[in-house]
Write a protein that holds these residues in place. Sequence first.
Motif, PDB file in Angstrom:
ATOM      1  N   GLN A   1      15.108   8.066  28.818  1.00 38.07           N
ATOM      2  CA  GLN A   1      16.044   9.094  30.588  1.00 38.07           C
ATOM      3  C   GLN A   1      14.790   9.206  31.169  1.00 38.07           C
ATOM      4  O   GLN A   1      13.997  10.014  30.964  1.00 38.07           O
TER       5      GLN A   1
ATOM      6  N   TYR B   1      18.660  13.427  33.232  1.00 36.08           N
ATOM      7  CA  TYR B   1      18.778  14.718  32.882  1.00 36.08           C
ATOM      8  C   TYR B   1      19.278  15.794  33.767  1.00 36.08           C
ATOM      9  O   TYR B   1      20.462  16.419  33.148  1.00 36.08           O
TER      10      TYR B   1
ATOM     11  N   MET C   1      13.317  17.313  25.695  1.00 38.91           N
ATOM     12  CA  MET C   1      12.676  16.098  25.453  1.00 38.91           C
ATOM     13  C   MET C   1      12.314  16.235  24.391  1.00 38.91           C
ATOM     14  O   MET C   1      11.205  16.346  24.100  1.00 38.91           O
TER      15      MET C   1
ATOM     16  N   ILE D   1      17.238  22.086  28.318  1.00 42.19           N
ATOM     17  CA  ILE D   1      16.938  20.556  28.655  1.00 42.19           C
ATOM     18  C   ILE D   1      16.099  20.275  27.698  1.00 42.19           C
ATOM     19  O   ILE D   1      14.446  20.941  27.562  1.00 42.19           O
TER      20      ILE D   1
END
Length: 212
Positions: free
Chosen positions: A127, A132, A146, A144
Amino acid sequence: MIDYAELNQFLYEGKAKKVVEIVQQALDDGIPVSEVLSEGLIAGMAVLGEDFKHNILYVPEVLIAARAMKSGLNALKPYLSEEDKKDKKGVIVIGTVKGDLHDIGKNLVSMMSEGAGYEVYDLGVDQSFEQYYEAAVKYKADIIGMSALLTTTMPYMKTVIDKFKESDLPNMKFVVGGAPINKEFADEIGADGYGADAASTVEVLNRLMAAV
Ligand code: B1M
């Protein structure tokens, strides 16, 4: 009685059907989901990781084992969600960063966060910041998440955080995790939270959401 050594071995050999059978039997016998997950699946992957590192196993075998791991996780999923169903606590957009195709740990974090009451949008692997960001806008994300498993892809987490800071979502919150990530790295790149494993990531999310 569940034989974890046998389950670990089936996982190692990539025997997905056997893995699912044993996981299902254990759950039917009332063994806690967290125990099956840690002793049966994660422990099996740890052995695999060591052998991969020492060139005893190669990518094709690891891929087959990873598929078996995913099947096992899918069997656990409904039970994980049942464990802690509450009102939606917040919106999480999660993905593995650009250049990185590892998704088992990220899937686990997604499932457990969903089970803990979060609305989770899992973008998958590889990604970019743009992906995002688009998802953050589309789903009105609070946080978010990750994931990175490679030392070569972990720096991209900082790129994403920096680009969000320059965007019209400068206050977005970030949680990062993955085998090469630690608290120091998370602090250094400006992440708001670090998750060592799926269970502690849920605690980190809860803490961050409480502060919103
Ligand atoms: Co890869 N691989 N791999 N691999 N692989 C590692 C990561 C490696 C450490 C193996 C080794 O050498 N010992 C090594 C990285 C070395 C480094 O960077 N220094 C490595 C390598 C080198 C590679 C390739 C480059 C190999 C090659 O092609 N020559 C290649 C890269 C591909 C790419 O991504 N571009 C590659 C490929 C693969 C497979 C495709 C074969 C497969 C992935 C399959 C898949 O994911 N669908 C694979 C696997 C399976 C592994 C190991 C063996 C296992 C990873 C795993 O799933 N662990 C791994 C060895 C290892 O980690 N010991 C290895 C189980 C999982 C539950 O744990 O992902 O750590 P983990 O997740 C945990 C926590 O970290 C945390 O919670 C999870 C649950 O407790 N967590 C978060 C994870 N993400 C989080 C996010 C959060 C919070 C917590 O917030 C958002």
